[in-house]
Scaffold this active site. Structure first.
Site, PDB file in Angstrom:
ATOM      1  N   ASP A 231     -72.945 -26.342  29.469  1.00 51.43           N
ATOM      2  CA  ASP A 231     -73.852 -27.226  28.997  1.00 51.43           C
ATOM      3  C   ASP A 231     -74.039 -28.504  29.947  1.00 51.43           C
ATOM      4  O   ASP A 231     -73.016 -28.966  30.563  1.00 51.43           O
ATOM      5  CB  ASP A 231     -73.099 -27.991  27.670  1.00 51.43           C
ATOM      6  CG  ASP A 231     -73.948 -28.915  26.946  1.00 51.43           C
ATOM      7  OD1 ASP A 231     -75.032 -28.589  26.232  1.00 51.43           O
ATOM      8  OD2 ASP A 231     -73.558 -30.186  26.961  1.00 51.43           O
ATOM      9  N   GLU A 304     -76.869 -24.674  32.007  1.00 49.30           N
ATOM     10  CA  GLU A 304     -77.981 -25.233  31.331  1.00 49.30           C
ATOM     11  C   GLU A 304     -78.531 -26.682  32.322  1.00 49.30           C
ATOM     12  O   GLU A 304     -77.661 -27.625  32.680  1.00 49.30           O
ATOM     13  CB  GLU A 304     -77.699 -25.855  30.020  1.00 49.30           C
ATOM     14  CG  GLU A 304     -78.883 -26.519  29.403  1.00 49.30           C
ATOM     15  CD  GLU A 304     -78.794 -27.796  28.427  1.00 49.30           C
ATOM     16  OE1 GLU A 304     -79.696 -27.882  27.629  1.00 49.30           O
ATOM     17  OE2 GLU A 304     -77.917 -28.498  28.756  1.00 49.30           O
TER      18      GLU A 304
HETATM   19  C1  NOJ Z   1     -77.394 -30.001  25.638  1.00 44.67           C
HETATM   20  C2  NOJ Z   1     -77.464 -29.319  24.395  1.00 44.67           C
HETATM   21  O1  NOJ Z   1     -78.284 -28.073  24.475  1.00 44.67           O
HETATM   22  C3  NOJ Z   1     -77.908 -30.344  23.444  1.00 44.67           C
HETATM   23  O2  NOJ Z   1     -77.941 -29.672  22.144  1.00 44.67           O
HETATM   24  C4  NOJ Z   1     -76.636 -31.289  23.600  1.00 44.67           C
HETATM   25  O3  NOJ Z   1     -77.062 -32.466  22.647  1.00 44.67           O
HETATM   26  C5  NOJ Z   1     -76.400 -31.859  24.845  1.00 44.67           C
HETATM   27  N1  NOJ Z   1     -76.435 -30.937  25.804  1.00 44.67           N
HETATM   28  C6  NOJ Z   1     -75.330 -32.828  24.996  1.00 44.67           C
HETATM   29  O4  NOJ Z   1     -73.959 -31.759  25.114  1.00 44.67           O
END
Ligand code: NOJ
Ligand code: MG
Length: 587
Positions: A231, A304
Site C-alpha cells: 500500500d 500501489e
Molecule cells: C491506499 C489505499 O488503497 C487507500 O484505500 C488508503 O486510504 C490509503 N492507501 C492509505 O493507506
C-alpha cells in the site's frame, strides 16, 4: 509555419497512426504470476457470514468457489488486520492479528486451507507507510519508551517569529485534506501523517522499523499467503532534514485553489524518494529468501503507486537487482480520468506502460479498485465488456476489482451516510469529489434482500440502486451477461498459448476503433476490436495487418452484440455497432 516543423508534424502524424508492436517477453517457462488474473476483494463489502452487515473472512471462504468458477488465479484482500477502522483497515493497530469484526486467526487459516484445496492463491495487503495511532508502537513512541523513541517521524515544529507561537515544521499536506502534521500534547512534539491524523507515518530511517516490517512479511508468509499488495509506496520516505533538522516547505503547484487539497502543493519532498525503491528491493529479498528456505511457489509483490513512469518503473528492479513483480499499472484508470474514454486515449494509456517498461518484465492492467469510481460508472456501462476484454487480451497480468465482472456501478451515498475519511474531511458541497464510499458498496450476489450480501437487516454502506438487475444470481442464469462474458475471457486466457506467450500489436484505426492482435507461431491469432464511439462503423482489418484477409471466427461479443458466436466474419468489412466489442480468432 516553417517547413521543418511542418515536416516534423507530418512525421509525427504518420508515426502515431502506425501499429505498435511488442514481442512476447521470452520463451522461458513462465512463473504462475506472469499470466495470472488477480481479483481484488474488499473484505468489508464482499460477503457477510454472521449477520452484522459487515463482510468477513468466513464470508470470503464461503465464496471461494465463486472465484474458482470465475477462473481467476489469485485474490488480493484489502486489509483484514486489527484496526479502529478510521480508514477501513488501512489504519492497522496490530499487524499480526485479525480484525475481530472479520474473524480470527483460526478463520484465516481455514480460508487459506480452502483456497489451497481449490488451487487459489491469497495475497494480503501490506500497509508499510503508517500504523494506527492506537497501535502499541505508537503508544510507546508517544511515551518515548526505549526502542520506540524514533518509530515515527517526530518534530518540535518551529516558532513563528511574529506571533511567537509554535507552528508545524512545514506546510506539508496530507492526502485526506489539511496539514500532514499533528501536535501530540503528551510528547510535546508534532508527528507526521501523510494520511489521516489517526495514521501516523512510520519512520523508515529507523532500522528497527525496517526490521519490524520485514517481520510482518515473514509472519504472513509463514501463514501460507502467496504475496502482498503493498500500500501507498510514494510517501514511504520523506526527504532528509537539513543539518539543523529542518524539512523544506513544498511550493504551490498551481493545480488547484483549494488550500486543503493535497494537490495544492507539490510533493517533491514527501513522495517518490530513491530510498523507497531500495526498500522494495529489500522486501523482495525477504520473499525470495523465504522461498529458498521453505520451498513452495514464488510469492509476489504488487506495488500501489500512482507515480510517474520514471519512478514507477524502477520498482521492477534493475539489471542486478530484482524488485517488485508487478508495480500496478493504473494508466487505464488515470489517463481516462483526465481525458475521457476514446480509442486514442486507450492507446495512450497502453503506450505509457509498454514503452516505459524495462525489457523482460511483465506488464499488468488494472481497471479499478476501492479508491476509484467503479469501472462501469467511469467508462460508461456500455463499455464494461470492452474494457474487461482489453485487460484480458493485452499481454501479462489482469487485475479485477470485485464487482467489475458483473458490471457493478457506483452507489449513491448522501453526505449524512458518508463514512470515508477523505469524504468526511471535506464538506457537504464538495464531498462527492473526495469520498470513496460509492465504489465500496456491498457486493451484489442476488436480487433479494440486501443483495444476498448479509442475512442481517443492515449493511455497513447502503446498496447500489441497481442490485436487482445487476447481480451474480441473475447473470448466471441469463443467456448473455457481463459475468458470462468475463468467465469466457478468463477461460480463453487460461487456455490460449497465444494470449499467454504471443506478441502484441495494437492500433487506433480511426477515431473510435481500437484493435489489439495477439499472435504466436503455430497458434491461432486472437483479435480484439472495440468501437468506443456512438455511431456504427465498418472496419477494414487488413488496414491494420495486411495478412488479415481470411475470415475470422467470433469467440466473444459484448452484451448487446447481435453477432453470433461461432460465425465467421470478413475482416475487410467488419461492421461494429456503437460500443460493440468483439474477440475473434483466425482458427
Ligand atoms: C491506499 C489505499 O488503497 C487507500 O484505500 C488508503 O486510504 C490509503 N492507501 C492509505 O493507506
Ligand atoms: Mg460480518
Amino acid at each position: 509555419m516553417e517547413l521543418l516543423s511542418l515536416l516534423t508534424l507530418l512525421l509525427l502524424a504518420i508515426a502515431s497512426n502506425e501499429a505498435c508492436q511488442v514481442q512476447s517477453s521470452s520463451s522461458e517457462t513462465t512463473d504462475w504470476w506472469q499470466t495470472a488474473q488477480f481479483y481484488q476483494i474488499y473484505p468489508r463489502s464482499f460477503k457477510d457470514s454472521d449477520g452484522d452487515g459487515i463482510g468477513d473472512l468466513n464470508g470470503i471462504t464461503s465464496k471461494l468457489e465463486y472465484l474458482k468458477d470465475l477462473g481467476v488465479t489469485a485474490a488480493w484482500l484489502s486489509p483484514i488486520f486489527k484496526s479502529p477502522m478510521v480508514d477501513f483497515g488501512y489504519d492497522i493497530s496490530d499487524f499480526f492479528d485479525i480484525q475481530p469484526e472479520y474473524g480470527t486467526l483460526k478463520d484465516f487459516r481455514a480460508l487459506i486451507k480452502r483456497a489451497k484445496e481449490l488451487d487459489l492463491k491469497i495475497v494480503l495487503d501490506f500497509v508499510p507507510n503508517h500504523s494506527s495511532n492506537e497501535s502499541e508502537w505508537f503508544q510507546k513512541s508517544v511515551k518515548r519508551e526505549k526502542g520506540y523513541e524514533d518509530y515515527y517521524v517526530w518534530h518540535d515544529g518551529k516558532v513563528n517569529s511574529t506571533t511567537g507561537k509554535r507552528e508545524p515544521p512545514t506546510n506539508w499536506l496530507q492526502y485526506f485534506r489539511g496539514s500532514a502534521w499533528e501536535w501530540n500534547d503528551q510528547r510535546q512534539q508534532y508527528y507526521l501523517h501523510q494520511f489521516a491524523v489517526q495514521q501516523p507515518d512510520l519512520n523508515y530511517r529507523n532500522p528497527l522499523v525496517v526490521e519490524q516490517m520485514k517481520r510482518v512479511l515473514r509472519y504472513w508468509l509463514n501463514e501460507g499467503v502467496s504475496g502482498f499488495r503493498c500500500d501507498a509506496l510514494p510517501p514511504l520516505f520523506e526527504v532528509l532534514p537539513d543539518g539543523d533538522g529542518q524539512f523544506p516547505d513544498e511550493v504551490v503547484s498551481g493545480s488547484t485553489e483549494d488550500e486543503e487539497d493535497r494537490d495544492y502543493l507539490t510533493t517533491t519532498y514527501i513522495e517518490n524518494q530513491p530510498e523507497t525503491i531500495d526498500m522494495v528491493y529489500q522486501w523482495r529479498t525477504v520473499l525470495d529468501d523465504h522461498k529458498r528456505i521453505y520451498g513452495g511457489n514464488s510469492s509476489v509483490l504488487l506495488i500501489e503507486t500512482y507515480s510517474p513512469a520514471w519512478f514507477t518503473m524502477q520498482f521492477y528492479g534493475n539489471r542486478s537487482t530484482e524488485g517488485a513483480h508487478l508495480p500496478f499499472n493504473f494508466n487505464l484508470i488515470t489517463v481516462m480520468e483526465q481525458k475521457g474514454i476514446s480509442a486514442s486515449n486507450v492507446q495512450e494509456a497502453i503506450d505509457l506502460w509498454l514503452k516505459n517498461m524495462p525489457a523482460g518484465r511483465t506488464p499488468n492492467w488494472v481497471l479499478g479498485n476501492h479508491d476509484k469510481r467503479r469501472a462501469a460508472s467511469r467508462y460508461g456501462k456500455e463499455h464494461i465488456d470492452g474494457m474487461n476484454m482489453l485487460v484480458m487480451i493485452l499481454p501479462g497480468v489482469s487485475v479485477t476489482y470485485q464487482g467489475e465482472e458483473i458490471g457493478m456501478t457506483d452507489g449513491e451515498i448522501s453526505w449524512e451516510d458518508t463514512v470515508d475519511p477523505w469524504g468526511c474531511n471535506s464538506n457537504p458541497d464538495i464531498y462527492e469529489q473526495y469520498t470513496r464510499d460509492p465504489e465500496r458498496t456491498p457486493f451484489q450476489w442476488t436480487g433479494g434482500t440486501n443483495a444476498g450480501f448479509t442475512n442481517g437487516s443492515t449493511t455497513w454502506l447502503p446498496l447500489a440502486a441497481d442490485y436487482e438487475t445487476i447481480n451474480v444470481e441473475k447473470e448466471l442464469s441469463d443467456g448473455v451477461s457481463h459475468l458470462k462474458i468475463y468467465k469466457q475471457l478468463v477461460a480463453l486466457r487460461r487456455s490460449s498459448k497465444t494470449l499467454q506467450n504471443g506478441s502484441t500489436k495494437y492500433q487506433t484505426l480511426s477515431e473510435d476503433i481500437f484493435v489489439v492482435q495477439r499472435s504466436l507461431t503455430k497458434s491461432a491469432t486472437i483479435v480484439l476490436v472495440i468501437n468506443f464511439g456512438s455511431v456504427a462503423k465498418i472496419v477494414d482489418l487488413s488496414q491494420f495487418d495486411k495478412n488479415r484477409t481470411e475470415s475470422l471466427l467470433l469467440l466473444i461479443g459484448s452484451i448487446d452484440s447481435t453477432k453470433k458466436k461461432g460465425t465467421r466474419y470478413d475482416p475487410k468489412s467488419l461492421s461494429l455497432d456503437p460500443s460493440e466489442a468483439l474477440v475473434l480468432t483466425s482458427e
